[in-house]
Design a protein around this motif. Structure first.
Motif, PDB file in Angstrom:
ATOM      1  N   GLN A 179      -0.635 -43.784  -7.416  1.00 49.56           N
ATOM      2  CA  GLN A 179      -0.010 -44.841  -7.974  1.00 49.56           C
ATOM      3  C   GLN A 179       1.151 -44.199  -9.247  1.00 49.56           C
ATOM      4  O   GLN A 179       2.182 -44.755  -9.130  1.00 49.56           O
TER       5      GLN A 179
ATOM      6  N   GLN B 237       5.352 -44.290  -8.968  1.00 49.03           N
ATOM      7  CA  GLN B 237       6.125 -44.790  -9.634  1.00 49.03           C
ATOM      8  C   GLN B 237       6.821 -43.852 -10.550  1.00 49.03           C
ATOM      9  O   GLN B 237       7.486 -44.222 -11.331  1.00 49.03           O
TER      10      GLN B 237
ATOM     11  N   LEU C  96       2.381 -46.712  -1.293  1.00 43.74           N
ATOM     12  CA  LEU C  96       2.580 -47.632  -2.335  1.00 43.74           C
ATOM     13  C   LEU C  96       4.290 -47.627  -2.658  1.00 43.74           C
ATOM     14  O   LEU C  96       4.778 -48.341  -3.134  1.00 43.74           O
TER      15      LEU C  96
END
Length: 418
Positions: free
Chosen positions: A257, A261, A279
């Motif tokens: 994650q 990001q 993701l």
């Protein structure tokens, strides 16, 4: 209270041992159940193995694979099982096929896939008598993984030296205003921190001709003060806020994650890309060899044995276990598992389209060195590397005390193994 703790620990050990005490057969269904233990921690790696096991069970409905991924508890569990001589039917030797697990594994030299073993792995998996210790699901080629978006955004080139690496970390912190973690560790698992000390020990102590202490390490005469550079630098990184603030509590499942990001600049070793791409399809990662430490030194890949499948020599179901490994050796599964783990295949019968292929090709002339602990440290030192790193970052040990403790444990475990 002490008595209660002793009882609880005893029950824990007994429960671990009893996991393997079943005869491995389901009498009601007539199925054979093979226990499988693996060190893989990344979700995408686990899925690659689970997918292969599911395909095998579909083709062999009379055999069931009971897979287990204990994570950071793997080594402790396997030590208990070795002491009880009650190993899983199939297990991962994770770099110790010969040295640690050699007496527990079945010789696989008569299996068909051996003819396709990558020559680079022959000395690792085969001894002078021709015994083959395990089946390679992939092979390691580790260094640093970096986030391409982060480095491109801040105009940072992949570092070739440790000084450049430190500069890159400081630039990431400064230019992101602290929004991006320069170097991230899932430090709740000691092996994550041990990876830093282990990988960088090679350029510090082995590969530079003027700083080669291999003989001293082999004879047990090494001066461990020469190792202090690494814990000093790791502590310096923490003091300069170049590591994640939660370095000692962060968990590995958080990594995809944060990378997706663009919240991380670098991580140690090779990070599977699949879970990150799920993701954020636009995510881009790269891998580079370990930076050189000494002036005039060269970068190096750290590699060899990674994830494997060995058969316990006393398994009650040798034919079923061998059947499973032969199944894994089919070209389509060799390719799928290598791609699923983002690492080169261990066999030559398939070419894996690995995400990092371009990086491996770019640094094709860089020497692959074996993991430092597998060659120069006695069994048990991997835990020492991780434990001392955790104690360093918690403030319990100074860098100098880390070296002293590491040296003491080196001598104790070396004497114990004689």
């Amino acid at each position: 209270m002490k008595a209660l703790l002793k009882i609880s620990f005893t029950l824990l050990i007994c429960s671990i041992v009893l996991i393997g005490c079943s005869d491995g057969s389901n009498k009601e269904s007539g199925k054979v159940t093979l226990s499988l233990f693996s060190t893989v921690t990344n979700e995408s790696d686990q899925q690659a193995i689970e997918h292969a096991a599911a395909k095998f069970e579909e083709a062999n409905p009379d055999i069931q694979i009971d897979y287990n991924f204990p994570g950071g508890d793997y080594e402790d569990m396997l030590r208990v099982k070795m002491a009880a001589n009650d190993m899983p039917d199939l297990f991962d030797t994770h770099g110790w096929a010969q040295q640690r697990y050699g007496e527990y594994v079945m010789d696989l030299s008569d299996m068909d896939w051996v003819a396709d073993l990558d020559p680079a792995l022959e000395s690792i998996f085969t001894d002078d008598q021709g015994k083959v210790y395990a089946y390679p699901l992939n092979q390691a080629k580790d260094g640093l993984t970096y986030n391409k978006h982060v480095l491109d955004k801040y105009g940072i080139k992949p570092p070739e030296t440790f000084d450049q690496f430190m500069d890159a970390l400081e630039k990431i912190k400064e230019k992101s205003n602290g929004e991006v973690t320069p170097l991230w560790f899932a430090g709740s698992e000691k092996s994550q921190l041990g990876q830093f000390l282990d990988e960088f020990a090679t350029p510090l102590l082995i590969t530079h001709p003027e700083h080669n202490f291999s003989k001293e390490l082999e004879t047990g005469s090494f001066d461990w003060s020469k190792y202090t550079f690494l814990p000093k630098k790791l502590k310096e990184m923490q003091n300069k806020e170049l590591l994640n603030e939660d370095v000692l509590t962060a968990q590995i499942h958080e990594l995809p994650q944060l990378l997706a990001q663009d919240k991380i600049g670098f991580v140690m070793a090779t990070t599977p890309i699949q879970s990150v791409k799920e993701l954020n399809p636009d995510a881009e990662l790269g891998v580079i060899p370990v930076p050189a430490i000494h002036e005039g030194g060269e970068q190096s890949w750290i590699g060899g044995e990674r994830h494997t499948m060995a058969i316990w020599k006393d398994t009650e179901h040798p034919e079923a276990a061998r059947k499973f490994i032969e199944f894994l050796a089919q070209p389509d599964l060799v390719k799928a598992i290598a791609e699923g783990t983002s690492l080169p295949a261990g066999l030559t019968n398939a070419t894996a389209d690995v995400y990092y292929s371009d990086d491996y090709q770019k640094y094709a002339d860089v020497q692959v060195e074996p993991y430092f602990d597998r060659i120069y440290l006695p069994s048990g030192m991997w835990d020492v590397l991780g434990n001392t790193a955790q104690e360093l970052l918690s403030g319990a040990l100074t860098p100098e005390q880390v070296s002293e403790s590491t040296g003491s444990e080196f001598e104790r475990l070396r004497d114990q193994g004689k």
